[in-house]
Design an enzyme around this catalytic site. Structure first.
Site: not given
Ligand code: GCB
Length: 618
Positions: A429, A529
């Protein structure tokens, strides 16, 4: 005057010599091992500890011996061992005494730290050996010159874990995404200290094996094993012995310019796989005439990893990754290694029917990888590059990039021989300057960031052409970053952070987005995720946010979307277990409650649901 100048110059040269002796990760790649040519001593135990909030320790020469200390367990993070230091991240000092046997005087003596978070300076008997920056990966120093054999030696370590924008992972970021305390730019607690074991170990002085790299392949029923060996010292030859499954194959080799490569054919190969994680034993011996000078033993799995447009292939067969993103996190130990937790986590992975996990958001202790090799669990191995960003101070950007490269090299050399490691992850991320949580994304991407990630992919691919690579993308993040990877990994929370309370709507957005991603890239996709905070024991007759019912329904909806797409090659739920994070208004009690298990590893409703779904699929 001249005399004191002489002493200060020679002292400085000696100091520089010691600092320059810091080895490259390649030279410490082999984990310490006990055998007829190598000895080890585990320094785990209760050490002495002292905080240095005014940073006066170096000036006052605390490296010559600490006074007024308190006790601390090593390994273990310091934050939860006391009642007054949870959020303390400034300098501290550790000290222990280590006995070095008399018979080690003919050997090289080394000290190895499995992980010190974040910045470590090491002294032995008052002599500074070197500095290491970055947590979660090992470093080691040759301490032969400063060690006294047949007596106790004093080891002193200064550690600090200040959160800074120039560090990886980043912290104290002006206008950072998280408004939390301590000011990490990531969602896990910045546990500090000597988190993994410290070893003293010997290496043979006359000649030693400095590195072994094993690459495997197979053709029909024959396994192909390539063993690259490097050495230090005058030794000229040696042999490789591969045993297992009724085979015992010995091959001799001769070094040329310090290196040798041995090719071994293994008839009727027993391939390493999830269902059958078979390990052969590989032994490398180097010899001076007929006397073994050094030897090293390694369990190896013969397997291949590849990818096509739609799926990851293990030994040429499609594989679907079922599993989790995890953390090294447990009450009191913090990020300190705790073997019973490792064993329990593998038991739970098996119980629930998982076959893989990602070492989010940093490399884990070596024991996790050894267990994965034995248990047939696949690992996506990630460096601590979480929450990178490319706007702001250019020096910080450059410094972070340098650290990412260092981490990648350290990770590769540490983990390259594990069959369980199938993919390297260069970042989790990264954040664009302006983020908008929609599938339309934010601002156009800064071209420098693409160059930076391309460099990381080039580096890891140049080191290893036998595994896959990835970069995990954030919701609303730019497509250019994830497109550089072999496998597209995305973290998605539609139905949680966006479309809150509306699972069906969230799943529909996921469906639309992954169809778009596949048509853009024609690469397999992992939802690396997805999950929701779930307070254990909270229930509602209709799924409602934070209840166990909501978590179960959310996970079910996402898994159903994935089942309808043949190019989705894995689903990793966030997270395996609840974990400690920093304080902020979206983190009740400083905890992230997205675990399918509680922090002490009790199953929530979703865990039972997954067990039923995943074990049935088998
Ligand atoms: C993410 C991050 C992870 C967080 C998670 C969350 O995307 O990768 O570190 O913990 O979201 O729970 O928000």
């Amino acid at each position: 005057m001249i005399k004191s100048l002489f002493y200060s110059i020679t002292g400085w040269l000696f100091f520089c010599h010691l600092l320059m002796a810091q080895p490259h990760p390649k030279d410490i790649a082999l984990f310490p091992q006990e055998n007829p040519n190598r000895s080890i001593s585990d320094l785990s135990g209760i050490w002495e500890f002292k905080k240095d909030p005014e940073n006066i320790g170096i000036k006052n020469q605390w490296f010559n011996g600490l006074t007024e200390t308190r006790s601390i367990a090593v390994p273990g993070s310091w934050n939860e061992q006391f009642t007054d230091s949870r959020d303390y991240l400034d300098a501290v000092w550790y000290q222990t005494e280590a006995f070095v046997p008399e018979n080690w005087s003919d050997e090289e003596v080394w000290i190895r730290f499995g992980s010190v978070n974040y910045h470590a300076t090491v002294w032995v008997n008052g002599q500074q050996l070197g500095i290491h920056e970055g947590g979660h990966l090992p470093f080691a120093f040759d301490i032969s010159k400063v060690t006294k054999t047949g007596e106790k030696n004093t080891i002193v370590v200064r550690v600090e874990n200040k959160l800074k924008p120039s560090r990886v992972p980043t912290g104290d970021v002006p206008n950072g995404f998280f408004s939390n305390y301590p000011k990490s730019n990531f969602d896990f607690f910045p546990y500090a200290g000597i988190n993994r074991k410290v070893w003293l170990y010997t290496l043979p002085k006359k000649g030693k094996i400095s590195d072994i790299t094993v690459k495997t392949n197979f053709e029909k029923t024959t396994g192909k094993v390539t063993v690259a060996i490097e050495k230090v010292g005058a030794v000229k030859s040696g042999e490789v012995i591969l045993t297992g499954d009724k085979n015992s194959i010995t091959k001799s080799f001769k070094f040329s310019k310090g290196k040798a490569t041995v090719e071994i054919d293994v008839p009727q190969v027993n391939l390493w796989s999830i269902e059958n994680p078979f390990l052969y034993d590989l032994k490398v011996v180097i010899k001076d005439n007929d006397d073994p000078l050094d030897q090293y033993q390694l369990p190896i799995g013969i397997r291949t990893v590849a990818v096509n447009e739609k799926t990851i292939l293990l030994n040429g067969e499609p594989v679907f990754l079922k599993g989790f993103g995890k953390h090294e996190d447990f009450p009191i130990f913090g990020r300190g290694v705790a073997n019973p937790v490792i064993v329990k986590d593998y038991a739970l992975l098996k119980w629930i029917g998982a076959n893989s996990y990602r070492t989010s958001h940093y490399p884990y202790d070596e024991e996790y990888y050894r267990m994965a090799d034995r248990e047939g669990i696949l690992i996506i191995d990630e460096i601590p590059a979480v929450g990178l960003f490319f706007h702001g101070d250019k020096n910080d950007v450059a410094e972070r990039q340098r650290m990412c490269k260092q981490y990648l090299e350290e990770l590769y050399y540490r983990d390259k021989n594990h069959p369980s490691v199938i993919m390297w992850c260069v970042a989790n991320e990264p954040f664009p300057e302006k983020i908008n949580f929609s599938i339309e994304g934010g601002e156009p991407t800064d071209p420098d960031s693409i160059v930076a990630f391309q460099e990381l992919f080039d580096l890891i691919r140049s080191l290893d052409n036998t595994r896959l690579t990835t970069l995990v993308g954030v919701m609303g993040g730019p497509l250019e970053w994830i497109g550089l990877a072999d496998v597209v990994c995305i973290n998605r929370y539609w139905g949680w952070y966006a479309q809150s309370g509306e699972i069906a709507k969230g799943a529909a957005v996921l469906n639309q987005e992954i169809e778009g991603l596949y048509s853009a890239f024609k690469k397999p996709i992992i939802v690396s995720e997805f999950g929701v905070d779930t307070y254990p024991g909270m229930h509602a007759e209709q799924p409602e946010m934070f209840t166990e019912e909501y978590q179960k329904e959310f996970i079910k909806a996402y898994l159903d979307v994935a089942d309808s797409k043949e190019y989705v090659t894995g689903m990793h739920i966030w997270a395996f277990a609840d974990f400690k994070t920093t304080q902020g208004i979206v983190r009740f009690g400083g905890m992230n409650y997205k675990g399918v298990f509680t922090r002490d590893r009790k199953p929530k409703m979703a865990a039972h649901y997954l067990k039923e779904r995943w074990t049935k699929e088998e």
